[in-house]
Design a protein around this motif. Structure first.
Motif, short mmCIF file in Angstrom:
data_model
loop_
_atom_site.label_atom_id
_atom_site.label_comp_id
_atom_site.label_asym_id
_atom_site.label_seq_id
_atom_site.Cartn_x
_atom_site.Cartn_y
_atom_site.Cartn_z
N VAL A 157 0.88 -1.20 0.19
CA VAL A 157 -0.04 0.01 -0.01
C VAL A 157 0.92 1.27 -0.01
O VAL A 157 1.86 1.11 0.49
N ASP A 182 -2.48 8.27 1.70
CA ASP A 182 -2.88 7.53 0.40
C ASP A 182 -3.01 5.97 0.42
O ASP A 182 -3.63 5.38 -0.42
N ALA A 183 -2.77 5.39 1.71
CA ALA A 183 -2.98 4.07 2.12
C ALA A 183 -4.56 3.79 2.31
O ALA A 183 -4.89 2.62 2.23
N ARG A 198 -10.88 -2.41 5.17
CA ARG A 198 -10.18 -1.26 4.75
C ARG A 198 -11.08 -0.55 3.38
O ARG A 198 -11.69 -1.38 2.80
N PRO A 200 -10.33 2.23 0.38
CA PRO A 200 -9.43 2.97 -0.50
C PRO A 200 -9.71 4.44 -0.63
O PRO A 200 -9.57 4.81 -1.79
N THR A 202 -8.82 8.46 -0.04
CA THR A 202 -7.74 9.15 0.21
C THR A 202 -7.96 10.86 0.10
O THR A 202 -9.03 11.22 0.28
#
Length: 355
Positions: A157, A182-183, A198, A200, A202
């Motif tokens: 990541v 950004d992870a 999780r 994604p 950002t």
């Protein structure tokens, strides 16, 4: 989408009213200087606040503006400390973590040689959770500082920038949610650091949890509601091209600020916009509330603080300070505490709204 004609007119009238008068809430109680600038914000207590500053000083401040204790830590306190029971855990940019007694500020344990503490700490009854600049998350025992678990950023990541703080973690609904640049967003088990889910996402500005939902805002204009248990998107809206603040819940609305100096009220149920108001400067932190009012701090050299009643014009009162307001105000009973960027803590007695 631009507001309709009538709404644009209301915006102009609101700004005119705001700039024409600066009505005080009621009594000014005190101004206290911590003797150095601060970006750490205020931590509310039952009978006062905690404040840290760039000089490495942490103070406990009571409702009279007096400091029962202060501790010199040597390096900047850039992130707000956390309180668990009768312990205060605070970190510095120099990589020191210290546990203090809430009552008198006496040191209980100290860790040195740690990563810089830039991101706000959170805690529960047994653990304090620390997010390092490289995205690693640790759980430390509140009573000893012993590492209970450590979760490095998963392989593959994007690596975060090591010099910028992350948004404050959220501990709610049985998970610890961290935004790691950004992870993206990670929900971790508070017991062992296992990744539960999780997302994604950002450019996250911040998060706010209520019930089973986690509200998230991003710099690129998005506001989302996610399920705390599974991370699935319940709704997603893009009310502006660029947002400037974390989301915050007050008076039945979800509030966000925009880069073009607007305050938006969204429905927590579906994210639809219900209200927009012009501000003298952008909102970059969360709002607070007192009774029927929404308290809105703004970032500029004037440091405006507005008290609003949703769908009523003009503001109930406005305060104009000579320092930017970058962190959330604190309300204890009918007392308001505000932290200026210059490190001053200012306090007023609020007049309850008339029935």
């Amino acid at each position: 989408m631009p507001p309709p004609r009538r709404q644009r007119l209301l915006l102009l009238l609101a700004m005119a009213a705001l700039m024409a008068a600066c009505r005080q809430p009621t009594d000014k109680l005190f101004t206290f200087s911590s003797d150095a600038p601060s970006r750490a914000g205020l931590v509310p207590l039952e009978d006062g606040v905690l404040v840290g500053n760039e000089a490495g000083r942490l103070l406990r401040l009571d409702p009279k503006g007096e400091a029962p204790w202060r501790v010199e830590l040597g390096r900047e306190v850039a992130a707000p400390p956390t309180v668990s029971g009768d312990s205060v855990i605070v970190g510095t940019v120099g990589g020191t973590l210290v546990s203090l007694a809430l009552g008198d500020g006496m040191e209980r344990w100290r860790l040195t040689g740690q990563p810089p503490v830039l991101t706000p700490l959170v805690s529960d009854a047994g653990s304090t959770y620390v997010v390092a600049p490289d995205g690693a998350v640790r759980a430390l025992a509140v009573d000893s500082g012993e590492v209970r678990w450590r979760r490095p950023l998963p392989q593959g990541v994007p690596r975060p920038e090591a010099t910028r703080p992350f948004p404050p973690p959220v501990l709610a609904g049985g998970v610890l949610v961290v935004a790691l640049g950004d992870a993206g967003l990670f929900a971790l088990s508070p017991q062992d650091g296992t990744v539960r889910w999780r997302q994604p996402l950002t450019q996250v500005l911040g998060m706010e949890a209520q019930g089973e939902l986690l509200y998230v805002s991003t710099r690129k204009g998005e506001v989302l509601a996610l399920g705390l248990a599974d991370g699935k998107v319940r709704w997603r809206q893009t009310p502006a091209s660029a947002l400037s603040s974390p989301p915050s819940l007050a008076q039945g609305h979800l509030w966000v600020g925009t880069e073009d100096k607007l305050l938006l009220a969204l429905s927590p149920q579906d994210g639809r916009e219900s209200l927009r108001l012009a501000l003298p400067a952008p909102l970059v932190t969360q709002v607070a509330e007192f009774r029927e009012w929404v308290l809105v701090p703004t970032r500029d050299s004037q440091g405006w603080l507005l008290a609003l009643k949703p769908r009523e014009e003009p503001p109930v009162f406005t305060l104009r300070l000579d320092t930017p307001l970058l962190t959330r105000p604190v309300v204890l009973g009918d007392q308001l505490f505000v932290l200026g960027q210059d490190g001053r803590v200012l306090s007023w007695r609020l007049q309850p709204p008339k029935p």
